[in-house]
Design an enzyme around this catalytic site. Structure first.
Site, PDB file in Angstrom:
ATOM      1  N   LYS A 173       4.063 -13.922   1.646  1.00 30.59           N
ATOM      2  CA  LYS A 173       5.393 -13.852   1.019  1.00 30.59           C
ATOM      3  C   LYS A 173       6.330 -14.894   1.610  1.00 30.59           C
ATOM      4  CE  LYS A 173       4.498  -8.967   0.484  1.00 30.59           C
ATOM      5  NZ  LYS A 173       4.519  -7.687   1.216  1.00 30.59           N
TER       6      LYS A 173
ATOM      7  N   LYS B  48       0.658  -6.163  16.768  1.00 27.72           N
ATOM      8  CA  LYS B  48       1.456  -7.124  16.005  1.00 27.72           C
ATOM      9  C   LYS B  48       2.390  -7.924  16.913  1.00 27.72           C
ATOM     10  CE  LYS B  48       1.212  -4.338  11.783  1.00 27.72           C
ATOM     11  NZ  LYS B  48       0.546  -5.259  10.857  1.00 27.72           N
TER      12      LYS B  48
ATOM     13  N   HIS C 240      -9.637  -1.908   5.780  1.00 31.17           N
ATOM     14  CA  HIS C 240      -8.416  -2.648   6.128  1.00 31.17           C
ATOM     15  C   HIS C 240      -8.251  -2.885   7.621  1.00 31.17           C
ATOM     16  CE1 HIS C 240      -6.230  -2.976   2.290  1.00 31.17           C
ATOM     17  NE2 HIS C 240      -6.838  -1.860   1.964  1.00 31.17           N
TER      18      HIS C 240
ATOM     19  N   THR D  49       0.032  -9.602   4.522  1.00 33.09           N
ATOM     20  CA  THR D  49       0.548 -10.100   3.250  1.00 33.09           C
ATOM     21  C   THR D  49       1.968 -10.638   3.412  1.00 33.09           C
ATOM     22  OG1 THR D  49       1.219  -7.851   2.626  1.00 33.09           O
ATOM     23  CG2 THR D  49      -0.880  -8.665   1.752  1.00 33.09           C
TER      24      THR D  49
ATOM     25  N   LYS E 252       7.793  -6.244   9.961  1.00 32.34           N
ATOM     26  CA  LYS E 252       6.527  -5.573   9.678  1.00 32.34           C
ATOM     27  C   LYS E 252       6.516  -4.269  10.476  1.00 32.34           C
ATOM     28  CE  LYS E 252       4.344  -9.248  11.058  1.00 32.34           C
ATOM     29  NZ  LYS E 252       3.294  -9.579  10.114  1.00 32.34           N
ATOM     30  N   ARG E 253       5.494  -3.473  10.290  1.00 34.30           N
ATOM     31  CA  ARG E 253       5.352  -2.247  11.060  1.00 34.30           C
ATOM     32  C   ARG E 253       5.324  -2.577  12.548  1.00 34.30           C
ATOM     33  NH1 ARG E 253       0.466   0.346  12.167  1.00 34.30           N
ATOM     34  NH2 ARG E 253      -0.522  -1.154  10.791  1.00 34.30           N
TER      35      ARG E 253
END
Length: 812
Positions: free
Chosen positions: A658, A552, A358, A654, A546-547
């Site tokens: 969504k 990110k 991952h 992901t 998100k985390r």
């Protein structure tokens, strides 16, 4: 279906309230209604659950077991009612009895069994396996506490215990008769048996009882019900039996043992910044792997088949490196318990195990200190040593004298056990989770392994279950799609592409716009209830949830917002479409930079939301305690989806799928699955910016990037970074955000936030311009929805099933 019509449901439900609670319906609380309804659903599922397992045994079906440290399954009541075909009957029936199903769903806690995308993917896969009729089950840990409950106090993240099991879990069944023992510590004695074979005996070990708690995973046809088995760690005996209840040191030893045992399944992701936390994580991983494998072999034994048939009946999948100990533990069981020779056992293991990678982030490619593994798991370590010795001998045979290759590829090297290397060597399939990610693995990060095992690497782009993320989370959109193209898309989600022919239909565009606005109004009401601030539903809802991690780049987002604020302060009359920026994220408790970014977001929000000069043009909200249930409120309301990770760093994502499925437009880098979204959507239906993966990787390899050059050369960047350090609008003491400032300049901006800043700002100007043309914006939104069916986890699981696991749907 559990109920054929709402009148029968109402009668059965009312009887249950009276029979089980001894009170009339009008006195029932929301919690009462949830528990009774949950029990009714689980009882009905139980019949199909038993029948599913009977059919699997009777047909000797090959079954896949998905090992994962996380299963972020979310609330199950609505999802289960949907898959059983009872959602609308129950919704209407409850309403006539004086209850709202939406309120009842709020009574269910989010299960604390996962944290981020890894766990949510596992949950989507469980749903798709059952819905498509595959014999596939989950194996995890029953954490007593989730990661943590996040509170925001004075802008700072505060972590509280997430005791999600406080009121029990209506969905799980304790299976004490299926318990197994897991052994830690001790020593291994070697002997020779009567036939001259070596025998290894584990002695003086500490025993932990693993007790399974099973959750039924109900498929969309309701007939297939698979199992998510989560293991709880318990002491093996009562203190009276262990120490005769003597006072003093013996009894205290028992209490220490009991506490040590229970800690194994107490917390999701204990802090591993210290030795004790690392040790506990290793314990958790072995506990899950050993318990799961013992249970699987026990089930296989009931078939009465020889162990040579094991790979034909069982597939084992490890979700990232956390369950890699499946490989040496299965070797141990086959050799020490089933008396197989090494070569036969190794052939069986490698034919059974498959591995999903991952990440390419070095901190996520797990490594364990050799002394820790050797002491905690003495027999397993012996097996890892032997795997490594045989593998390294083969390496040297193939590539004689290539010490550099050996250093990169060895399983044990530099006093560390490298779990990713072990996972690759001990499996028959290694997959990445997006085309770009897999290419980077094969061509760069794991190039040497790809050369040695050319048929082992493959791609399986991640997916999401459209049942939860569209049918359940966005029922108005679901109804509109049904009315427009029929209902077949619910079982064949790629048929959403039929919406394409309506993308320029003015009437359909208007209906899509009405659905989006209704969802925005619901989210606005939620935000107002939490923050006490009215939200403009006609503003652009720009969302990043998100985390919280540096790659990110929530930091890029908030620096851009600071820039927008500076522009408005300089020219209060500037023409800008009002924006509502929404954040949701948890930072790991020991991740200090990430926590400081949360503080920055909240500090900027406080300033902007209380400045009259802004005049409603900007609003910022950080929604605390981000979770699956909160995502279900946020995602249908989003206009803009922020997928802005540094190119090459996000394996797939992901959340991007969504948001796309719910009609949001993506602003993003060419990273992860964004690349595949772009292949379908083109430049005109998403907003791309920033460095490419190739450019990023080239900078990492050859250098040439200097963050201070951008700081000195771009006045916008200098202004916002100086505001991090100087007392003023965003900084009260000159020190709050120094860590962020230094990470960008002194540490040369590892994730290229400043390098991509100008491109990001320009692309947001494009978004402002595009949003003003409502028909064009709605056209883009429809095109996104139409193409999103490709990212259904049903498609992903079908590929895993046929190309990796070799399983087929089971007819019931």
């Amino acid at each position: 279906m559990l109920f054929t019509d709402k009148e029968r449901f109402k009668a059965a439900f009312t009887d249950k309230i009276v029979d089980q609670l001894g009170k009339p319906l009008e006195e029932a609380s929301g919690a009462d209604v949830f528990n009774i309804l949950g029990n009714m659903v689980r009882e009905q599922a139980g019949r199909n659950w038993a029948e599913t397992n009977r059919r699997y045994r009777q047909g000797q079906e090959k079954q896949v077991y998905y090992f994962s440290m996380e299963f972020l399954i979310g609330r199950l009541l609505g999802n289960n009612l949907l898959n059983m075909g009872d959602l609308e009957v129950v919704r209407d029936g409850l309403e006539e009895l004086g209850f709202r199903l939406d309120d009842i769903e709020e009574e269910e806690p989010d299960p604390g069994l996962g944290n981020g995308g890894l766990g949510r993917l596992a949950a989507c896969f469980m749903d798709s396996l059952a819905s498509l009729g595959y014999a596939g089950h989950g194996c995890g840990i029953r954490y007593k506490y989730g990661l943590f409950e996040q509170k925001i106090v004075d802008g700072y993240q505060v972590e509280l215990p997430d005791y999600w099991l406080q009121k029990g879990n209506v969905w799980e069944v304790r299976r004490e008769d299926k318990s197994v023992d897991v052994k830690f510590w001790g020593r291994v004695e070697t002997d020779v048996d009567s036939s001259g074979e070596l025998v290894f005996e584990h002695k003086d070990y500490e025993t932990v009882r693993a007790v399974p708690y099973d959750i039924p995973i109900i498929g969309a046809d309701e007939r297939h019900v698979n199992t998510l088995r989560n293991w709880s760690a318990e002491s093996v005996m009562q203190p009276s039996k262990a120490f005769g209840m003597r006072a003093g040191s013996d009894y205290h030893k028992f209490l220490e043992y009991k506490r040590s045992v229970e800690s194994i399944s107490e917390f999701l992701y204990p802090d591993d910044s210290r030795y004790e936390g690392k040790l506990l994580r290793l314990k958790q991983q072995y506990f899950m792997c050993s318990a799961g494998l013992q249970s699987i072999l026990r089930t296989f034994d009931k078939l009465g088949l020889p162990y040579t048939a094991l790979p034909d009946k069982v597939a084992l999948h490890i979700n990232d490196t956390h369950p890699t100990l499946v490989i040496p533990e299965l070797m141990r069981l086959l050799m020490d318990e089933k008396k197989m020779g090494w070569d036969q056992a190794w052939d069986i293991v490698t034919r059974m195990v498959s591995y999903t990678n991952h990440t390419i982030l070095s901190e996520a490619l797990e490594k364990w200190p050799v002394p820790m593994v050797r002491e905690l798991l003495p027999r397993v370590f012996q097996i890892i040593e032997e795997i490594n010795a045989r593998y390294c001998a083969e390496l040297l045979r193939r590539y004689p004298g290539d010490e550099g290759r050996l250093a990169d590829m060895a399983i044990i090297y530099g006093d560390q056990v490298r779990m990713a290397n072990l996972a690759i060597v001990g499996s028959h399939s290694v997959n990445g989770v997006a085309a770009l990610h897999t290419e980077i693995l094969r061509k760069r990060e794991m190039r040497l392994f790809d050369e040695m095992f050319p048929d082992r690497f493959n791609n399986k782009t991640n997916g999401i279950t459209h049942r939860r993320w569209l049918l359940h989370a966005n029922p108005q959109l679901k109804d509109l799609i049904d009315d427009t193209i029929g209902t077949r898309w619910k079982t064949h989600p790629q048929e959403l592409i039929g919406l394409i022919k309506y993308c320029e239909d003015a009437s359909f565009q208007e209906k899509i716009g009405e659905v989006k606005r209704a969802n925005k109004l619901r989210l606005a009401q939620y935000i107002e209830s939490r923050h006490g601030v009215k939200v403009n539903p006609d503003s652009i809802f720009d969302v990043q949830v998100k985390r919280l991690h540096a790659y990110k780049r929530q930091l890029l987002n908030i620096l851009h917002i600071m820039h927008l604020y500076n522009q408005i302060k300089a020219a209060p009359s500037m023409d800008i479409v009002p924006r509502t920026f929404i954040f949701g994220a948890k930072a790991a408790p020991s991740y200090h930079l990430a926590k400081r970014i949360i503080k920055l977001i909240n500090t900027v929000a406080h300033t902007v939301n209380n400045d009259k000069d802004v005049n409603g043009k900007l609003q910022i909200f950080f929604l605390e305690n981000y979770s699956v249930s909160l995502a279900e409120k946020i995602i249908p309301a989003a206009d803009v989806s922020e997928q802005i990770s540094t190119a090459s760093k996000e394996a797939s994502g992901t959340g991007n799928m969504k948001f796309m499925m719910n009609g949001a437009l993506t602003i993003g880098t060419m990273d992860g699955a964004n690349v595949e979204m772009h292949e379908m959507l083109g430049n005109e239906n998403m907003f791309l910016f920033g460095l490419s993966a190739e450019q990023v990787l080239d900078y990492y390899q050859h250098g040439g990037y200097y963050a201070r050059d951008i700081y000195n050369g771009d006045g916008r960047v200098k202004e916002v970074l100086d505001q991090l350090m100087n007392p003023g609008a965003f900084c009260c003491d000159g020190q709050d955000f120094g860590q962020i400032f230094h990470s960008l300049l002194d540490n040369n901006d590892e994730f290229f936030v400043l390098k991509d800043f100008a491109s990001y700002v320009e692309t947001h100007v494009e978004i402002d311009r595009a949003y003003r043309n409502r028909p064009e914006w709605l056209k883009k939104s429809i095109i996104n929805i139409a193409h999103s069916g490709k990212f259904s986890s049903d498609s992903t699981i079908s590929r895993y099933a046929s190309e990796i696991w070799n399983i087929r749907p089971v007819e019931l």
